[in-house]
Enzyme design. Structure first.
Site, mmCIF file in Angstrom:
data_model
loop_
_atom_site.group_PDB
_atom_site.id
_atom_site.type_symbol
_atom_site.label_atom_id
_atom_site.label_comp_id
_atom_site.label_asym_id
_atom_site.label_seq_id
_atom_site.Cartn_x
_atom_site.Cartn_y
_atom_site.Cartn_z
ATOM 1 N N LYS A 202 0.835 -1.209 0.000
ATOM 2 C CA LYS A 202 0.000 0.000 0.000
ATOM 3 C C LYS A 202 0.868 1.257 0.000
ATOM 4 C CE LYS A 202 -3.245 2.989 0.487
ATOM 5 N NZ LYS A 202 -4.153 3.352 -0.602
ATOM 6 N N CYS A 256 -2.491 11.151 1.661
ATOM 7 C CA CYS A 256 -1.954 9.854 1.248
ATOM 8 C C CYS A 256 -0.620 10.004 0.546
ATOM 9 C CB CYS A 256 -2.963 9.174 0.325
ATOM 10 S SG CYS A 256 -4.621 9.355 0.880
HETATM 11 N N1 SAJ Z 1 -1.164 15.257 -8.546
HETATM 12 C C1 SAJ Z 1 -0.322 15.940 -9.413
HETATM 13 N N2 SAJ Z 1 -0.083 15.419 -10.645
HETATM 14 C C2 SAJ Z 1 -0.638 14.229 -11.049
HETATM 15 C C3 SAJ Z 1 -1.487 13.538 -10.148
HETATM 16 C C4 SAJ Z 1 -1.735 14.070 -8.898
HETATM 17 O O1 SAJ Z 1 0.196 17.014 -9.083
HETATM 18 O O2 SAJ Z 1 -0.397 13.819 -12.185
HETATM 19 C C5 SAJ Z 1 -1.425 15.813 -7.209
HETATM 20 C C6 SAJ Z 1 -2.906 16.095 -6.951
HETATM 21 O O3 SAJ Z 1 -3.260 17.378 -7.407
HETATM 22 C C7 SAJ Z 1 -2.974 15.981 -5.430
HETATM 23 C C8 SAJ Z 1 -1.946 14.892 -5.127
HETATM 24 O O4 SAJ Z 1 -1.074 14.829 -6.250
HETATM 25 O O5 SAJ Z 1 -2.567 17.182 -4.818
HETATM 26 C C9 SAJ Z 1 -2.545 13.509 -4.868
HETATM 27 O O6 SAJ Z 1 -3.633 13.324 -5.729
HETATM 28 P P1 SAJ Z 1 -3.918 11.868 -6.391
HETATM 29 O O7 SAJ Z 1 -5.134 11.974 -7.208
HETATM 30 O O8 SAJ Z 1 -2.698 11.411 -7.064
HETATM 31 O O9 SAJ Z 1 -4.100 10.857 -5.195
HETATM 32 P P2 SAJ Z 1 -5.044 10.795 -3.908
HETATM 33 O O10 SAJ Z 1 -4.207 11.184 -2.750
HETATM 34 O O11 SAJ Z 1 -6.361 11.485 -4.066
HETATM 35 O O12 SAJ Z 1 -5.317 9.206 -3.900
HETATM 36 C C10 SAJ Z 1 -4.197 8.345 -3.834
HETATM 37 C C11 SAJ Z 1 -4.422 7.205 -4.831
HETATM 38 N N3 SAJ Z 1 -3.211 6.411 -4.932
HETATM 39 C C12 SAJ Z 1 -2.697 6.133 -6.151
HETATM 40 O O13 SAJ Z 1 -3.177 6.605 -7.185
HETATM 41 C C13 SAJ Z 1 -1.493 5.228 -6.175
HETATM 42 C C14 SAJ Z 1 -5.585 6.337 -4.359
HETATM 43 O O14 SAJ Z 1 -5.701 5.197 -5.199
HETATM 44 C C15 SAJ Z 1 -5.325 5.887 -2.940
HETATM 45 O O15 SAJ Z 1 -6.372 5.047 -2.462
HETATM 46 C C16 SAJ Z 1 -5.204 7.113 -2.039
HETATM 47 O O16 SAJ Z 1 -4.061 7.850 -2.490
HETATM 48 C C17 SAJ Z 1 -5.028 6.654 -0.607
HETATM 49 O O17 SAJ Z 1 -6.023 6.789 0.160
HETATM 50 O O18 SAJ Z 1 -3.969 6.113 -0.293
#
Ligand code: SAJ
Length: 408
Positions: A202, A256
């Site tokens: 995870k 996360c």
């Molecule tokens: N972000 C970027 N660029 C990207 C993708 C995201 O800058 O290309 C930023 C987003 O704006 C945000 C942060 O990263 O600030 C995180 O956003 P996210 O959509 O990547 O992830 P979370 O935190 O909403 O959800 C993640 C997910 N993990 C993965 O994709 C590996 C989700 O599947 C998990 O269940 C969640 O963490 C968790 O609860 O662990």
């Protein structure tokens, strides 16, 4: 499942509430427990506690199937614990207090032979180190399982149903019983492994994503220096069959991706060079945004910070969660002029920062430059309100017609 077994879901936050609702909606006997009286009172009186597509319908479905919400733990066959797992900002080590408190409460009320499923994300080794010793001291036989979730805020319901899941357990029989429970709503593959591997996988999933976002952010800095459009560079590079560069942005927020890598850095400080550097790159983005704002102000002869407005306070698009949000990281820098910049987010109706305003019009009023930190559907659909403004679109999502748009 619904073989009369009672499921007590403990912790009704961003993960626990949707999980308790979808279990109940799929004919499981569920009691949702949270120590927050106000939160439980809202749920007992027809209100959901946060914005998420489909959550209200799922709530109504769960209520019609008899879900109950309480502030106490109940005697149950299976406990699903989804409580927060903060980390100590100094040591970067997990703070297991909520997990320990939940485990002790479960031991008090559980039936002998109950199963304790910990969904909360924990640093590798946490359950062996903190939870097993408490269970071992109890006269009750309580089986331990780690079943971390993978749902993406903003798409929670569909991801709960469709994502694959991991079940970490000590015995195949217990693993299969919990697999059967999750199969009442989950159509994704349910992979069975041991508890330690489930903990590590995870954290590794989120760390993988953090490193890849850091690569996109560093690429944005390089492209700017090289006078190249980073989005065009990424668009072309991603045509390679095995390249998938993510999107640069104003930083990495949420509870996360911005937290889990620190569990590994805290536990393996001499081995986590790449992971630490990626964290540093992502944490450098708010300051990079500030430098860009100063540059844009200079270029457009804007000298009054009150003419700069910030759009977006949540940590990402179409959610109302502000935990570790890049905008909050930005404002925490306390740089010159930040206290004069109005901030607005349509999802955030409670005051979380001093210079927050509560309408888009108020944000736009008197502003020359609008900095878009979060590309909510709201601003995508209302981009024409920005016409005539200078826009610093850190997410590269805003329609550029009739605006002077800067991006990363
Ligand atoms: N972000 C970027 N660029 C990207 C993708 C995201 O800058 O290309 C930023 C987003 O704006 C945000 C942060 O990263 O600030 C995180 O956003 P996210 O959509 O990547 O992830 P979370 O935190 O909403 O959800 C993640 C997910 N993990 C993965 O994709 C590996 C989700 O599947 C998990 O269940 C969640 O963490 C968790 O609860 O662990």
């Amino acid at each position: 499942m619904s073989n009369g077994k009672l499921i007590n879901v403990v912790g009704l936050g961003y993960i626990g509430l949707p999980t308790s609702l979808i279990l109940a909606a799929n004919k499981n006997n569920v009691v949702g427990t949270d120590l927050n009286k106000d939160l439980v009172h809202m749920l007992q009186n027809g209100k959901v506690t946060f914005e998420e597509g489909g959550l209200v319908d799922l709530y109504n479905d769960a209520v019609s199937h008899g879900i109950k919400f309480k502030t106490e733990y109940v005697e149950a066959d299976i406990y699903i614990v989804t409580v927060p797992t903060p980390y100590d900002k100094e040591s970067k080590k997990i703070d297991p207090r909520y997990i320990l408190s939940a485990t002790n409460s479960v031991i008090e009320v559980a039936k002998d032979g109950a199963i304790l499923v910990i969904e909360s994300t924990v640093s590798p080794g946490t359950l062996d180190k903190y939870v097993r010793p408490i269970l071992a001291e109890s006269s009750k036989k309580i089986e331990l399982v780690h079943a971390p979730e993978r749902i993406l805020p903003g798409a929670m319901i569909s991801e709960l149903v469709n994502n694959s899941r991991t079940i970490g357990a000590d015995s195949i029989d217990v693993a299969n019983e919990i697999k059967e429970l999750y199969e009442t709503f989950c159509v994704g593959e349910i992979a069975i492994t041991d508890i330690a591997t489930a903990e590590m996988s995870k954290v590794v999933e989120n760390t993988f994503r953090d490193i890849n976002i850091a690569f996109a952010n560093e690429l944005a800095k390089i492209s700017a220096e090289a006078n190249l459009d980073v989005y065009e560079v990424i668009r072309i590079a991603n045509k390679h069959p095995r390249v998938n560069i993510l999107s640069p942005g104003p930083g990495v927020g949420g509870h996360c991706i911005s937290v889990d890598p620190w569990f590994l850095v805290g536990d393996y400080p001499t081995l986590t060079n790449l992971i630490l550097k990626a964290r540093n790159v992502n944490d450098s983005m708010p300051e990079y945004i500030y430098e860009n704002i100063l540059e844009i102000m200079r270029e457009n002869n804007i000298t009054d910070f009150r003419e700069v407005g910030l759009y977006g306070l949540s940590y990402k698009e179409n959610v109302d969660d502000t935990r570790e949000s890049p905008t909050l990281q930005f404002l925490d820098l306390n740089k010159e002029g930040m206290d004069q910049m109005d901030v607005f987010d349509p999802f955030i109706t409670k005051k979380v920062v001093d210079n927050q305003v509560f309408s888009f019009d108020e944000l736009l009023d008197g502003k020359k430059l609008i900095v878009v930190f979060v590309a909510h559907e709201h601003i995508i659909e209302n981009d024409e309100e920005l016409n005539g403004k200078i826009v610093f679109d850190t997410k590269n999502r805003i329609n550029r017609d009739y605006k002077k748009v800067y991006t990363l």
